[in-house]
Design a protein around this motif. Structure first.
Motif, PDB file in Angstrom:
ATOM      1  N   ALA A 263     -12.386  78.241  78.566  1.00 42.73           N
ATOM      2  CA  ALA A 263     -11.100  78.363  77.875  1.00 42.73           C
ATOM      3  C   ALA A 263     -10.042  77.863  78.837  1.00 42.73           C
ATOM      4  N   SER A 264      -8.997  77.317  78.297  1.00 49.99           N
ATOM      5  CA  SER A 264      -7.912  76.818  79.131  1.00 49.99           C
ATOM      6  C   SER A 264      -6.624  77.529  78.762  1.00 49.99           C
ATOM      7  N   ALA A 265      -5.857  77.886  79.771  1.00 48.29           N
ATOM      8  CA  ALA A 265      -4.550  78.488  79.517  1.00 48.29           C
ATOM      9  C   ALA A 265      -3.653  77.484  78.812  1.00 48.29           C
ATOM     10  N   ALA A 266      -3.915  76.204  79.034  1.00 46.57           N
ATOM     11  CA  ALA A 266      -3.157  75.137  78.377  1.00 46.57           C
ATOM     12  C   ALA A 266      -4.033  74.546  77.276  1.00 46.57           C
ATOM     13  N   ALA A 267      -4.404  75.366  76.309  1.00 46.34           N
ATOM     14  CA  ALA A 267      -5.360  74.971  75.271  1.00 46.34           C
ATOM     15  C   ALA A 267      -4.894  73.770  74.459  1.00 46.34           C
TER      16      ALA A 267
END
Length: 133
Positions: free
Chosen positions: A56-60
């Motif tokens: 998962a990316s914080a900057a999805a």
């Protein structure tokens, strides 16, 4: 026996070793942690308590960041598979696929369950004797 290993180069230039995830009865529950490139959940695998992590990316909203998160997860899977059984704490159970997402899965240990294994890397480090000088 050596597992299948696929090497891919992502568009960001990262070399990504991967193994095909297995379908399973992994049931993902409550989220218990989050980092820059992944989320960790309590889960069950074939009815047994486990911990599962997915990319998962914080900057999805940025596809490049998500690709980097998936690349890091793939590398983590290979490292855990190579070290399985040699670390002194929770057992790595491999990769599983749920709804198109790849999850890394470890057994879930209760802190102080008396089996001689640490419940986390941090507790393993804390409990290890200081190296001799």
């Amino acid at each position: 026996m050596v597992g299948m290993l696929i090497i891919a180069i992502s568009s960001t230039g990262l070399v990504v070793p991967t193994t095909p995830p297995r379908a399973s009865s992994l049931v993902v529950g409550e989220q218990i942690g989050r980092g820059n490139y992944g989320v960790v959940h309590l889960a069950t695998l074939d009815g047994q308590p486990v911990v599962a992590k997915r990319a998962a990316s914080a900057a999805a909203d940025r596809a490049e960041e998500m690709e980097r998160a998936e690349a890091y997860l793939a590398v983590e899977a290979v490292v855990n598979a190579e070290l399985a059984g040699a670390t002194g704490f929770c057992e790595y159970l491999g990769e599983r696929e749920v709804d198109g997402a790849n999850w890394l899965v470890w057994e879930r240990l209760a802190s102080g369950d008396g089996d001689g294994r640490a419940a986390s890397l941090a507790s393993l480090i804390e409990e290890s004797p200081e190296p001799a000088a």
